[in-house]
Write a protein that holds these residues in place. Structure first.
Motif, mmCIF file in Angstrom:
data_model
loop_
_atom_site.group_PDB
_atom_site.id
_atom_site.type_symbol
_atom_site.label_atom_id
_atom_site.label_comp_id
_atom_site.label_asym_id
_atom_site.label_seq_id
_atom_site.Cartn_x
_atom_site.Cartn_y
_atom_site.Cartn_z
ATOM 1 N N ARG A 1 73.002 1.139 25.365
ATOM 2 C CA ARG A 1 74.353 0.734 24.969
ATOM 3 C C ARG A 1 75.121 0.333 26.212
ATOM 4 O O ARG A 1 74.898 0.889 27.291
ATOM 5 C CB ARG A 1 75.094 1.902 24.306
ATOM 6 N N LYS A 2 76.001 -0.621 26.066
ATOM 7 C CA LYS A 2 76.845 -0.939 27.215
ATOM 8 C C LYS A 2 78.277 -0.537 26.908
ATOM 9 O O LYS A 2 78.919 -1.065 26.013
ATOM 10 C CB LYS A 2 76.750 -2.407 27.605
ATOM 11 N N PRO A 3 78.753 0.431 27.628
ATOM 12 C CA PRO A 3 80.045 1.044 27.332
ATOM 13 C C PRO A 3 81.218 0.139 27.664
ATOM 14 O O PRO A 3 81.122 -0.721 28.535
ATOM 15 C CB PRO A 3 80.051 2.270 28.235
ATOM 16 N N SER A 4 82.299 0.346 26.960
ATOM 17 C CA SER A 4 83.515 -0.410 27.246
ATOM 18 C C SER A 4 84.154 0.116 28.524
ATOM 19 O O SER A 4 83.773 1.147 29.051
ATOM 20 C CB SER A 4 84.493 -0.254 26.099
ATOM 21 N N ALA A 5 85.135 -0.606 28.992
ATOM 22 C CA ALA A 5 85.783 -0.234 30.238
ATOM 23 C C ALA A 5 86.486 1.120 30.127
ATOM 24 O O ALA A 5 86.480 1.909 31.068
ATOM 25 C CB ALA A 5 86.786 -1.303 30.643
#
Lengths: 161, 161
Positions: B67-71
């Motif tokens: 998963r690529k997390p939000s800022a």
DNA sequence: CCCCAGTGCTAGCTACAGCAAGCGCAGTGC
DNA sequence: GCACTGCGCTTGCTGTAGCTAGCACTGGGG
């Protein structure tokens, strides 16, 4: 039944956990900021959307605070607007406002140091400065209350543009 | 952005594929970096998850690059790890790496330090870096320590500072 | 007059971020 | 042996980021 094994970690994150303060109401401000920057740059919504590589309806919604864009999108928008991504992140509340001089700046930004090491370095740095300031005040008049600023050489001539 | 498959989709995550764009294939690196930092800090995945205010499965997936997390999430994680959010953003490729020897440059440019003090500071700094590099190489292969500079582009209208 | 190119906004969809449950494994104490 | 706690991972769901298609409006030309 599964409750007992589960009790172990008790994810008590609660509602939204620690109330992400600024992030919560991020939407509005950043949107207005972007729109303002866009108007200043005299470009249309569609133009900026194209520059930033996003769809124009989406950019519209971002500007009106209906959507909160991811960091990648923000990065693209910043590029399109020719402003620093950092400024946008600060506006979005996902980066703290930077304070302090160039050295503090650089040390904090250094990703090869641990937090503890940064503390040590900055501690030494501050003590040096205090030391110097004290020494100076013996021969220097009053009104020396402003410690920061400095570093006129600024930021190493970033070659570009 | 590139998720919708109509643009230049680089699903393959090529080995040398991380060239100018950097933003696209963030996933892997940042996860490994977080895990490494977490291990260094000697805390468990669940602990960090709690500190960061995210669920432990999700953090697990972030670390493994699924998963690529939000800022916002990155910000929380950075807080939990006591590292600067900026370091994470740079790792994630959503912020440009700050100039190479930023710390060195800043220290050398500082007018409030004596030459001797500069030497001391830089000495400490270098020893920290060497220390970290040694520690890193025991569990991590090369490639992590050398930040390839991305596209310049940014920094035109720095709003403050 | 209608047509066209430009502006910003609405509707409705797909993909994925992020979550709660729950699994299997390794220690530890009774 | 068994109960219990802690570890990381898998599963399956909900909410929403971000897209395409299309709307209503303005301003110039023909």
């Amino acid at each position: 039944m599964g409750k007992q094994a589960d009790r172990a970690d008790k994810t008590e994150t609660g509602p939204a956990g620690r109330a992400i303060d600024a992030v919560a109401d991020l939407g509005r401000d950043i949107g207005e900021y972007i729109r303002q920057q866009r108007n200043t740059a005299k470009i249309s919504l569609r133009q900026l959307a194209k520059l930033a590589g996003v769809s124009n309806p989406y950019l519209s919604q971002i500007e009106r605070g209906l959507r909160k864009p991811s960091a990648e999108i923000l990065q693209q928008i910043a590029k399109g607007l020719r402003i620093s991504a950092e400024a946008l992140y600060v506006q979005a509340g996902i980066l703290e406002q930077r304070v302090g001089g160039a050295v503090v700046d650089a040390v904090l930004a250094d990703q090869e140091l641990t937090e503890r090491q940064k503390q040590v370095l900055l501690d030494v740095y501050q003590s040096f400065r205090r030391e110097n300031a004290a020494e100076k005040s013996t021969q220097d008049g009053p009104g020396l209350s402003e410690p920061d600023s400095a570093a006129p050489a600024g930021r190493t001539t970033t070659t570009e543009e």
